[in-house]
Design an enzyme around this catalytic site. Structure first.
Site, short mmCIF file in Angstrom:
data_model
loop_
_atom_site.label_atom_id
_atom_site.label_comp_id
_atom_site.label_asym_id
_atom_site.label_seq_id
_atom_site.Cartn_x
_atom_site.Cartn_y
_atom_site.Cartn_z
N LYS A 72 37.46 34.34 7.17
CA LYS A 72 37.17 33.56 8.39
C LYS A 72 35.92 34.07 9.08
O LYS A 72 35.02 33.30 9.41
CB LYS A 72 38.34 33.65 9.39
CG LYS A 72 39.66 33.13 8.87
CD LYS A 72 40.74 33.22 9.95
CE LYS A 72 41.09 34.64 10.38
NZ LYS A 72 41.66 35.49 9.32
N ARG A 97 46.38 31.29 16.86
CA ARG A 97 47.17 32.00 15.86
C ARG A 97 48.66 31.72 16.03
O ARG A 97 49.46 32.24 15.26
CB ARG A 97 46.96 33.50 16.06
CG ARG A 97 46.12 34.15 15.03
CD ARG A 97 46.11 35.62 15.40
NE ARG A 97 45.81 36.43 14.26
CZ ARG A 97 44.58 36.78 13.93
NH1 ARG A 97 43.55 36.39 14.63
NH2 ARG A 97 44.40 37.56 12.89
N ARG A 147 36.81 46.36 2.47
CA ARG A 147 36.04 45.88 3.62
C ARG A 147 35.45 47.05 4.42
O ARG A 147 36.08 48.06 4.63
CB ARG A 147 36.92 45.05 4.55
CG ARG A 147 36.15 44.73 5.84
CD ARG A 147 36.69 43.60 6.60
NE ARG A 147 38.04 43.82 7.08
CZ ARG A 147 38.71 42.89 7.74
NH1 ARG A 147 38.17 41.72 7.98
NH2 ARG A 147 39.93 43.15 8.14
N ARG A 202 38.16 49.44 9.32
CA ARG A 202 38.97 49.05 10.48
C ARG A 202 40.33 49.73 10.45
O ARG A 202 40.94 49.82 9.40
CB ARG A 202 39.14 47.53 10.50
CG ARG A 202 38.21 46.85 11.49
CD ARG A 202 38.19 45.37 11.34
NE ARG A 202 39.51 44.75 11.47
CZ ARG A 202 39.71 43.44 11.45
NH1 ARG A 202 38.67 42.62 11.29
NH2 ARG A 202 40.90 42.93 11.57
N ARG A 241 50.42 42.40 8.63
CA ARG A 241 49.61 41.29 9.16
C ARG A 241 49.84 40.02 8.34
O ARG A 241 49.87 38.93 8.88
CB ARG A 241 48.13 41.68 9.14
CG ARG A 241 47.79 42.69 10.24
CD ARG A 241 46.50 43.42 9.98
NE ARG A 241 45.35 42.54 9.93
CZ ARG A 241 44.20 42.89 9.37
NH1 ARG A 241 44.05 44.07 8.82
NH2 ARG A 241 43.20 42.04 9.36
P1 AP5 Z 1 36.54 38.70 6.50
O1 AP5 Z 1 35.53 37.64 6.64
O2 AP5 Z 1 36.38 39.95 7.27
O3 AP5 Z 1 38.01 38.09 6.70
P2 AP5 Z 1 38.75 37.54 7.99
O4 AP5 Z 1 39.46 36.31 7.57
O5 AP5 Z 1 37.82 37.47 9.16
O6 AP5 Z 1 39.82 38.70 8.14
P3 AP5 Z 1 40.26 39.54 9.40
O7 AP5 Z 1 40.98 40.75 8.86
O8 AP5 Z 1 39.14 39.77 10.34
O9 AP5 Z 1 41.28 38.57 9.99
P4 AP5 Z 1 42.39 38.87 10.92
O10 AP5 Z 1 42.70 37.48 11.26
O11 AP5 Z 1 43.51 39.67 10.42
O12 AP5 Z 1 41.71 39.83 12.03
P5 AP5 Z 1 41.17 39.55 13.47
O13 AP5 Z 1 40.02 40.42 13.72
O14 AP5 Z 1 41.04 38.10 13.71
O15 AP5 Z 1 36.66 39.07 4.94
C1 AP5 Z 1 37.51 40.10 4.47
C2 AP5 Z 1 36.81 40.94 3.38
O16 AP5 Z 1 36.66 40.14 2.21
C3 AP5 Z 1 35.40 41.38 3.75
O17 AP5 Z 1 35.18 42.66 3.21
C4 AP5 Z 1 34.48 40.34 3.10
O18 AP5 Z 1 33.21 40.86 2.79
C5 AP5 Z 1 35.28 39.96 1.87
N1 AP5 Z 1 35.12 38.56 1.50
C6 AP5 Z 1 35.09 37.48 2.33
N2 AP5 Z 1 34.95 36.33 1.62
C7 AP5 Z 1 34.94 36.70 0.31
C8 AP5 Z 1 34.83 35.98 -0.92
N3 AP5 Z 1 34.74 34.64 -0.96
N4 AP5 Z 1 34.86 36.69 -2.07
C9 AP5 Z 1 34.97 38.05 -2.07
N5 AP5 Z 1 35.06 38.79 -0.92
C10 AP5 Z 1 35.04 38.14 0.23
O19 AP5 Z 1 42.42 40.06 14.36
C11 AP5 Z 1 42.78 41.44 14.37
C12 AP5 Z 1 44.02 41.64 15.23
O20 AP5 Z 1 43.75 41.23 16.58
C13 AP5 Z 1 45.25 40.79 14.82
O21 AP5 Z 1 45.99 41.40 13.81
C14 AP5 Z 1 45.98 40.68 16.16
O22 AP5 Z 1 46.71 41.87 16.43
C15 AP5 Z 1 44.86 40.58 17.18
N6 AP5 Z 1 44.50 39.18 17.45
C16 AP5 Z 1 43.32 38.56 17.18
N7 AP5 Z 1 43.34 37.27 17.55
C17 AP5 Z 1 44.57 37.05 18.09
C18 AP5 Z 1 45.22 35.90 18.64
N8 AP5 Z 1 44.60 34.72 18.70
N9 AP5 Z 1 46.49 36.05 19.09
C19 AP5 Z 1 47.11 37.24 19.04
N10 AP5 Z 1 46.58 38.35 18.53
C20 AP5 Z 1 45.31 38.27 18.04
MG MG Z 2 37.64 38.62 10.97
#
Ligand code: AP5
Ligand code: MG
Ligand code: ZN
Length: 213
Positions: free
Chosen positions: A13, A88, A127, A160, A171
């Site tokens: 994402k 979410r 990552r 992270r 997660r």
């Molecule tokens: P990346 O692009 O980093 O993936 P992502 O989908 O952004 O994953 P996140 O871990 O950031 O998502 P998340 O939803 O768990 O975390 P968030 O920060 O939102 O890609 C992942 C890896 O794969 C990278 O190394 C990349 O280079 C690689 N990659 C990408 N595409 C690829 C491809 N096509 N091929 C190969 N490799 C690839 O949230 C963190 C925490 O915050 C949550 O757990 C929660 O506690 C809290 N939080 C955030 N938002 C909310 C909300 N709305 N409500 C409640 N709690 C929330």
């Molecule tokens: Mg992310």
């Protein structure tokens, strides 16, 4: 253009949202990034969020919804944005729909990046993230030019704290229980589009651009 990115943790994402923001000239709004900036800054919000994030749980809706609605009310969001990590939960999605409707607005697309769970666990272990500018890398699939150094700002990259394999599993189960129902929600609204997130990075982006035009 108002876009929501859907998909499991690690589906890509953030990676795709940054490219969309760049190509279409709209802000990238990541609730995860906002929480991490607050944790780093030691704010009250950050302290509250940290306890949930470290366990792989969601930060409560009471905290998250107001924070996001305030962010998209800022001046730079008036012509659109790409939301990454929000909504979410169904209540988050409903609050967003309602807040937009009050201004006579609506979302244009919800893009779901589909990646199976076993693939995700492999991705997360490689990552690396920039603590300063938020850029994301992968040691194999998206390596920085100089190992462990951010291409954009030269900062040293970090792992992270919620990318430990046990936390990634937690997660993923939170995702399936609380976030996956949003796919049906946006399908019902008629704005759901799906891309195959197992393809390489540029190919996933090509598919996204085909949708957005
Ligand atoms: P990346 O692009 O980093 O993936 P992502 O989908 O952004 O994953 P996140 O871990 O950031 O998502 P998340 O939803 O768990 O975390 P968030 O920060 O939102 O890609 C992942 C890896 O794969 C990278 O190394 C990349 O280079 C690689 N990659 C990408 N595409 C690829 C491809 N096509 N091929 C190969 N490799 C690839 O949230 C963190 C925490 O915050 C949550 O757990 C929660 O506690 C809290 N939080 C955030 N938002 C909310 C909300 N709305 N409500 C409640 N709690 C929330
Ligand atoms: Mg992310
Ligand atoms: Zn950086």
């Amino acid at each position: 253009m108002k876009i929501v990115m859907l998909g499991a943790p690690g589906a890509g994402k953030g990676t795709q949202a940054i490219k969309i923001a760049d190509k279409y000239g709209i802000p990238h709004v990541s609730t995860g990034d906002i929480f991490r900036a607050n944790i780093k800054g030691g704010t009250e919000l950050g302290k509250k969020a940290k306890s949930y994030i470290d366990k792989g749980e969601l930060v409560p809706d009471e905290v998250t919804i107001g924070m996001l609605l305030d962010r998209i009310a800022e001046e730079d969001c008036k012509d659109g944005y790409v939301l990454d990590g929000f909504p979410r939960t169904i209540p988050q999605a409903e609050s967003l729909t309602k807040a937009l409707a009050e201004k006579g607005e609506k979302l244009d697309y919800a893009i779901d990046i589909e990646v199976p769970d076993d693939n995700i666990v492999k991705r997360m272990s490689g990552r690396r993230a920039c603590p300063k500018c938020g850029a994301t890398y992968h040691i194999v699939y998206a390596a920085p030019k100089v190992p462990n150094v951010c291409d954009n700002c030269g900062s040293e990259l970090i792992i992270r704290s919620d990318d430990k394999p046990e936390t990634v599993q937690d997660r993923l189960s939170v995702y399936h229980k609380q976030t996956e129902p949003l796919i049906a929600y946006y399908k019902e609204e008629g704005i759901l589009r799906t891309v195959d997130g197992t393809q390489d990075l540029p190919k996933v982006f090509e598919d996204v651009v085909k949708i957005l035009g």
